[in-house]
Design a protein around this motif. Structure first.
Motif, PDB file in Angstrom:
ATOM      1  N   VAL A  31       0.866  -1.182   0.000  1.00 25.94           N
ATOM      2  CA  VAL A  31       0.000   0.000   0.000  1.00 25.94           C
ATOM      3  C   VAL A  31       0.898   1.226   0.000  1.00 25.94           C
ATOM      4  O   VAL A  31       1.829   1.316   0.806  1.00 25.94           O
ATOM      5  N   ASP A  33       0.079   5.204   0.118  1.00 25.48           N
ATOM      6  CA  ASP A  33      -0.952   6.227   0.243  1.00 25.48           C
ATOM      7  C   ASP A  33      -0.332   7.481   0.867  1.00 25.48           C
ATOM      8  O   ASP A  33      -0.562   7.783   2.040  1.00 25.48           O
ATOM      9  N   GLN A  39       2.675   0.502   3.429  1.00 29.14           N
ATOM     10  CA  GLN A  39       2.710  -0.870   3.942  1.00 29.14           C
ATOM     11  C   GLN A  39       3.568  -1.697   3.001  1.00 29.14           C
ATOM     12  O   GLN A  39       3.401  -1.625   1.777  1.00 29.14           O
ATOM     13  N   GLU A  60       3.979  -1.545   8.515  1.00 26.76           N
ATOM     14  CA  GLU A  60       3.179  -0.381   8.145  1.00 26.76           C
ATOM     15  C   GLU A  60       3.739   0.856   8.832  1.00 26.76           C
ATOM     16  O   GLU A  60       4.093   0.822  10.004  1.00 26.76           O
TER      17      GLU A  60
END
Length: 119
Positions: A31, A33, A39, A60
């Protein structure tokens, strides 16, 4: 423009040295973002375990702006034992302490969320 997903944004593998032993960690971005969350998977051969998905951690990174600055939270999953949790916790506390010291060494020049990025 955001870095491509699927591999570390900088390089893969990521070399390092731990207690005099050279290693190369690997990971995949799961991930991305910005500027809030990243992550990844993470595997280090220094663990002594085979490089199979069951032995990869998930890590994360969260950034949360606050009136006093930015709160950085790091979580690591898929730990194999309580000893690994304790060791990882100590490592991440050291990393976060070093990051805090670096960012506070030049206020206004090193920001995590917005602002002047080193100028």
């Amino acid at each position: 423009m955001s870095p491509p997903l699927g591999k570390w944004a900088t390089r893969l593998p990521t070399p390092g040295e731990y207690h005099g032993t050279v290693y190369e960690d690997t990971g995949t971005v799961l991930v991305f973002d910005p500027p809030v969350r990243l992550q990844t998977t993470h595997f280090s051969p220094s663990s002594g375990l085979p490089d199979i998905p069951e032995n990869h951690h998930t890590v994360e990174y969260f950034l949360d702006p606050t009136p006093a600055g930015t709160t950085v939270t790091i979580t690591q999953g898929n730990n194999s034992s309580d000893d690994e949790v304790a060791s990882s916790t100590a490592t991440w506390q050291l990393v976060l302490g070093n990051l805090k010291e670096f960012l506070e060494s030049a206020p206004g020049k090193n920001t995590l969320l917005g602002g002047n990025q080193g100028g």
